[in-house]
Design an enzyme around this catalytic site. Structure first.
Site, short mmCIF file in Angstrom:
data_model
loop_
_atom_site.label_atom_id
_atom_site.label_comp_id
_atom_site.label_asym_id
_atom_site.label_seq_id
_atom_site.Cartn_x
_atom_site.Cartn_y
_atom_site.Cartn_z
NE ARG A 231 4.09 8.38 -1.97
CZ ARG A 231 3.96 9.76 -2.25
NH1 ARG A 231 2.92 10.59 -1.59
NH2 ARG A 231 4.63 10.26 -3.26
CG LEU B 34 -1.69 1.18 1.67
CD1 LEU B 34 -2.96 1.08 0.61
CD2 LEU B 34 -2.39 0.80 3.13
CG HIS B 35 3.39 2.55 -2.89
ND1 HIS B 35 3.03 1.59 -3.32
CD2 HIS B 35 4.02 3.40 -3.74
CE1 HIS B 35 3.41 1.49 -4.87
NE2 HIS B 35 4.02 2.65 -5.09
NE ARG B 36 0.35 3.01 -7.28
CZ ARG B 36 1.46 3.12 -8.12
NH1 ARG B 36 2.06 4.27 -8.32
NH2 ARG B 36 2.11 1.86 -8.36
CG ASP C 92 -1.17 0.78 -3.28
OD1 ASP C 92 -0.04 0.25 -3.51
OD2 ASP C 92 -1.72 1.70 -2.64
#
Ligand code: UD1
Length: 365
Positions: free
Chosen positions: A242, A207-209, A283
């Site tokens: 992030r 998960l990082h978008r 993602d």
């Protein structure tokens, strides 16, 4: 012939590794540039070690920043390196800011250096202009002399944008060159065992978008949905910097309690984690491709995918968008029940030899 390769961020490293190997095997003069867009050990050096990527010939050390700041600093630092080495080819991969920045510098200096640009992973389109990667891809493709596509469904995208057909070459998927090369090593790592997880009895997540993690609303929604899945099956999440930064900034730490949070993992550790999972939720772009080849059902937590072949031929499916707890749990359940039917499918050209075809295409006739 001299080839300059650019790598900047984590998803670039597994793409340049097999191309470097193919160039070196044929004794072709090459220069490796690392922009330093990613710089933490776990996001960069760990991949160089794991994938046995040689030390870069030039390290630009640009680090993080806003898009304008990061892109501009890459351009400023890259220009003298290009002028020093004057390669025949600039080879850029993927869709990160480093890909775009170095292509832009090169095309403007073309008269001086005579360098041509080749883009590996050309023609992918999400049609979502809110994604920085979409902008990076479209502009890099427009600037490139040779466009290497990973799947044939990319070709109509390029033709529709007016790219002459003779510039487009189908070569297959370099990510899969690395996956197939590293599978035996990943097989001996046993990440699930190390984490106390039972094979085929957990979900692995990335998960990082920005669309999921950059606002408190979207990040809350996706973490709550993952928490609901964690009621049923352990959910392991190697956490991207992030995402970590934003969870702290938004004060959402409590939403991590149901999840098994680990530090970012290396390449073969990640493959081992995915290969042992019942399902993957992600993602990321590349993970949609890797799970297709590994035969692991994947749920993609995005509005669209630029890799539709992973759905039509592979094991991927889209979560209903925007992410909700009910939507994500339902998509995960469907993925889980599809597991029996899924098997390692390989779209055309995802065969471990894409880098060889790229090097063949670069060589003068
Ligand atoms: C970048 C790519 C994205 C890719 C992702 C994989 C662009 C526009 N985005 O996103 O396509 O999927 O890499 O990871 O190029 N940070 C660290 N250490 C690092 C690198 C980053 O702490 O080594 C933190 C910093 O707080 C930074 C933030 O992560 O501000 C974002 O880094 P950045 O390179 O801007 O984008 P990614 O989200 O990693």
């Amino acid at each position: 012939m001299r080839v300059m390769l650019v790598a900047g961020a984590r998803p670039n490293f597994m793409k340049v590794a097999p191309i470097l190997r193919a160039l070196d095997a044929r004794g072709i003069d090459r220069v490796l540039v690392h922009t330093g867009q990613h710089y933490d050990f776990a996001m960069s050096e760990a991949f160089f070690e794991d994938l046995e990527i040689p030390t870069p010939d030039a390290y630009l050390g640009v680090g993080s920043g806003s898009h304008a700041d990061q892109t501009a600093r890459i351009m400023l630092a890259f220009e003298p390196v290009l002028l020093e080495h004057r390669p025949t080819w600039l080879l850029v991969v993927g869709d990160v800011n480093s890909t775009l920045a170095c292509s832009l510098v090169t095309v403007k200096l073309r008269g001086e250096t005579g360098t041509s640009i080749a883009h590996v992973e050309a023609g992918l389109r999400s049609r979502n202009w809110n994604m920085p990667e979409e902008i990076n891809r479209i502009i890099t493709d427009r600037l490139s002399d040779l466009l290497f596509t990973p799947s044939r469904d990319a070709h109509p995208n390029l033709i529709a944008e007016g790219i002459p057909e003779e510039r487009i070459r189908f070569v297959g998927n370099v990510m899969i060159d690395t996956l197939l090369n590293q599978l035996p090593k990943a097989g001996s790592i046993d990440m699930p065992g190390r984490l106390g997880l039972k094979r085929s009895e957990y979900a692995a997540v990335t998960l990082h978008r920005p669309s999921n993690v950059d606002t408190v609303e979207s990040l809350t929604r996706v973490l709550e949905a993952l928490g609901a899945i964690a009621w049923e099956i352990p959910v392991v999440l190697p956490i991207h910097p992030r995402t970590k930064k934003n969870i702290e900034a938004f004060g959402l730490d409590v939403l991590l309690d149901p999840l098994m949070i680990i530090e970012p993992v290396g390449y073969s550790e990640m493959i081992s984690l995915m290969e042992g999972a019942a399902t993957v939720l992600t993602d990321s772009g590349g993970i949609q491709e890797e799970t297709t080849v590994l035969g692991i059902p994947c749920v993609t937590m995005r509005e669209q995918t630029e890799r539709p072949i992973t759905i039509t031929e592979g094991t991927n499916r889209m979560a209903p968008w925007p992410i909700t707890t009910d939507g994500l749990v339902a998509a995960w359940r469907e993925a889980l029940t599809s597991r029996e039917e899924s098997e390692g499918r390989r779209p055309e050209g995802w065969d471990g030899a894409a880098s060889e075809r790229i090097v063949d295409a670069l060589l003068p006739d």
